[in-house]
Design a protein around this motif. Sequence first.
Motif, PDB file in Angstrom:
ATOM      1  N   LYS A   1      18.491 132.373  46.743  1.00 24.06           N
ATOM      2  CA  LYS A   1      18.972 131.341  45.823  1.00 24.06           C
ATOM      3  C   LYS A   1      18.596 131.694  44.376  1.00 24.06           C
ATOM      4  N   ALA A   2      17.351 132.123  44.178  1.00 23.23           N
ATOM      5  CA  ALA A   2      16.889 132.478  42.842  1.00 23.23           C
ATOM      6  C   ALA A   2      17.684 133.646  42.277  1.00 23.23           C
ATOM      7  N   LYS A   3      18.017 134.613  43.120  1.00 19.93           N
ATOM      8  CA  LYS A   3      18.792 135.756  42.649  1.00 19.93           C
ATOM      9  C   LYS A   3      20.194 135.335  42.210  1.00 19.93           C
ATOM     10  N   ARG A   4      20.791 134.433  42.957  1.00 20.09           N
ATOM     11  CA  ARG A   4      22.148 133.996  42.644  1.00 20.09           C
ATOM     12  C   ARG A   4      22.223 133.233  41.329  1.00 20.09           C
ATOM     13  N   VAL A   5      21.240 132.404  41.045  1.00 22.24           N
ATOM     14  CA  VAL A   5      21.286 131.595  39.827  1.00 22.24           C
ATOM     15  C   VAL A   5      20.646 132.302  38.643  1.00 22.24           C
ATOM     16  N   ASN A   6      19.950 133.406  38.923  1.00 19.00           N
ATOM     17  CA  ASN A   6      19.172 134.068  37.876  1.00 19.00           C
ATOM     18  C   ASN A   6      19.828 135.370  37.450  1.00 19.00           C
ATOM     19  N   ALA A   7      21.042 135.257  36.932  1.00 20.03           N
ATOM     20  CA  ALA A   7      21.781 136.443  36.495  1.00 20.03           C
ATOM     21  C   ALA A   7      21.265 136.911  35.139  1.00 20.03           C
TER      22      ALA A   7
ATOM     23  N   VAL B   1       7.612 124.958  44.084  1.00 18.82           N
ATOM     24  CA  VAL B   1       8.314 125.336  42.857  1.00 18.82           C
ATOM     25  C   VAL B   1       8.314 126.852  42.708  1.00 18.82           C
ATOM     26  N   GLY B   2       9.512 127.428  42.617  1.00 16.69           N
ATOM     27  CA  GLY B   2       9.661 128.850  42.361  1.00 16.69           C
ATOM     28  C   GLY B   2      10.043 129.079  40.906  1.00 16.69           C
ATOM     29  N   LEU B   3       9.454 130.076  40.291  1.00 18.58           N
ATOM     30  CA  LEU B   3       9.649 130.313  38.860  1.00 18.58           C
ATOM     31  C   LEU B   3       9.811 131.798  38.574  1.00 18.58           C
ATOM     32  N   ASP B   4      10.743 132.113  37.695  1.00 18.22           N
ATOM     33  CA  ASP B   4      10.910 133.485  37.213  1.00 18.22           C
ATOM     34  C   ASP B   4      10.327 133.564  35.806  1.00 18.22           C
TER      35      ASP B   4
ATOM     36  N   ARG C   1      17.857 127.985  35.106  1.00 20.22           N
ATOM     37  CA  ARG C   1      18.124 129.009  36.117  1.00 20.22           C
ATOM     38  C   ARG C   1      16.860 129.741  36.539  1.00 20.22           C
ATOM     39  N   ALA C   2      15.811 129.606  35.749  1.00 20.94           N
ATOM     40  CA  ALA C   2      14.542 130.238  36.106  1.00 20.94           C
ATOM     41  C   ALA C   2      13.747 129.384  37.082  1.00 20.94           C
ATOM     42  N   LEU C   3      14.266 128.208  37.454  1.00 20.51           N
ATOM     43  CA  LEU C   3      13.557 127.289  38.345  1.00 20.51           C
ATOM     44  C   LEU C   3      14.317 127.104  39.646  1.00 20.51           C
ATOM     45  N   VAL C   4      13.643 127.237  40.752  1.00 19.90           N
ATOM     46  CA  VAL C   4      14.177 126.898  42.064  1.00 19.90           C
ATOM     47  C   VAL C   4      13.117 126.114  42.822  1.00 19.90           C
TER      48      VAL C   4
END
Length: 389
Positions: free
Chosen positions: A201-207, A328-331, A382-385
């Motif tokens: 999910k993070a990869k898809r939203v984190n272009a 909480v996932g964060l980039d 987009r850096a948050l999932v």
Amino acid sequence: TKDYNIMKITLNRTPEQLELIKAMASKNRDTAYSAQVALAEFIGPVVSEVINNAPTISNLFTPLQYNADDNPSLPLDLYYNIFDEDYIQVWSQSVAGGLPTNMVQPTASELKFTTYTLDSAVAFDRKYASRSRLDVIGKTFTRVAQEVLLKQERTSSNLLMTALAEAKNGKAQEVGDNMNVFRTNTADILVLDDLNKLITKAKRVNASWSGGTPTGARHGITDLIVSPEVVEQIRAIAYNPMNTKAATGITPTAATTAIPATDAIRNEVWKSSGITEFFGINIMEVLELGKGKRYNDVFNTVAAGQTYNKNNGGNATAFAGATSQILVGLDRSRDALVRAIAVDSDTGSEFNLVADDQFSIRQQRIGYYGSLEEGRMVLDNRALVGLIM
């Protein structure tokens, strides 16, 4: 000296420091005040460094320094995908700890943001200075750092959870599939399949900024903020079954799912009882997450009835803080969480510590007042999932 892990400031018993502390208790008003000011100038940058290096949610925000007398702004077009729509959402707060506001901004605009002051005032008896009680003086400034850090934590959690609860990306027909938050396949249970899908999910939203594949083949998640109960379930990988699909690809049954992770994975988890990394993701364990805990309650409030799908789609239900918890996932490789911090033009310090002059001689007390001016923003959700367990 400083110990960031236990938030402790200790003054060394050198002749110079002993003399300075004793001078603070002088009966000569000018001598005492000059010593207090000298200590403030010395210890202020130390307090600032302790606050900035504490492993907290507050420091997940990228610092952006500006001159204290400046009117700061951010050019939004440098932070967003060049193929994005003309308007974007930016989350910020106008007062410390206030309700985060969603501002719709054109991408080709300068974002003027609001800053606020976080402060703390402490005092101790003059006799501790005359007796050279460096331990008391050190604990006084430790309390200053703790109080400011606590205020930063509350402000940061409100902003982070609000932006996450509303984050959505994509144009899927099913609205729930566009949300950056989804549920584990089984309530109250975290397995590798859930974590694997969170990474996807993070990869898809984190272009990338151009809407394509980012360089470096990033995971999309660099940090995972979780409760102690989630870390407990990660440790359980050492002895719990892990697979979610039978060997032939058919629908799994109780008999076919009782297969453990590989020996290498189980041994690694077994040896790392204090888990700090898993699947190449930093694990940040905070006590404020978990059922009924502070940050969980914040997410429960700001989600306000928003429904979230399971990881396999559908079955959308609202978040319930009493029975569910948020991960909480964060980039952090993306400059999405920004903390604008004012810097004093004279000292170059972010934290201003001054001698407090509110006490008269008969009160026999020495006080200090410390403050910093900052503003926090979520420029790109987009850096948050998130994963609801």
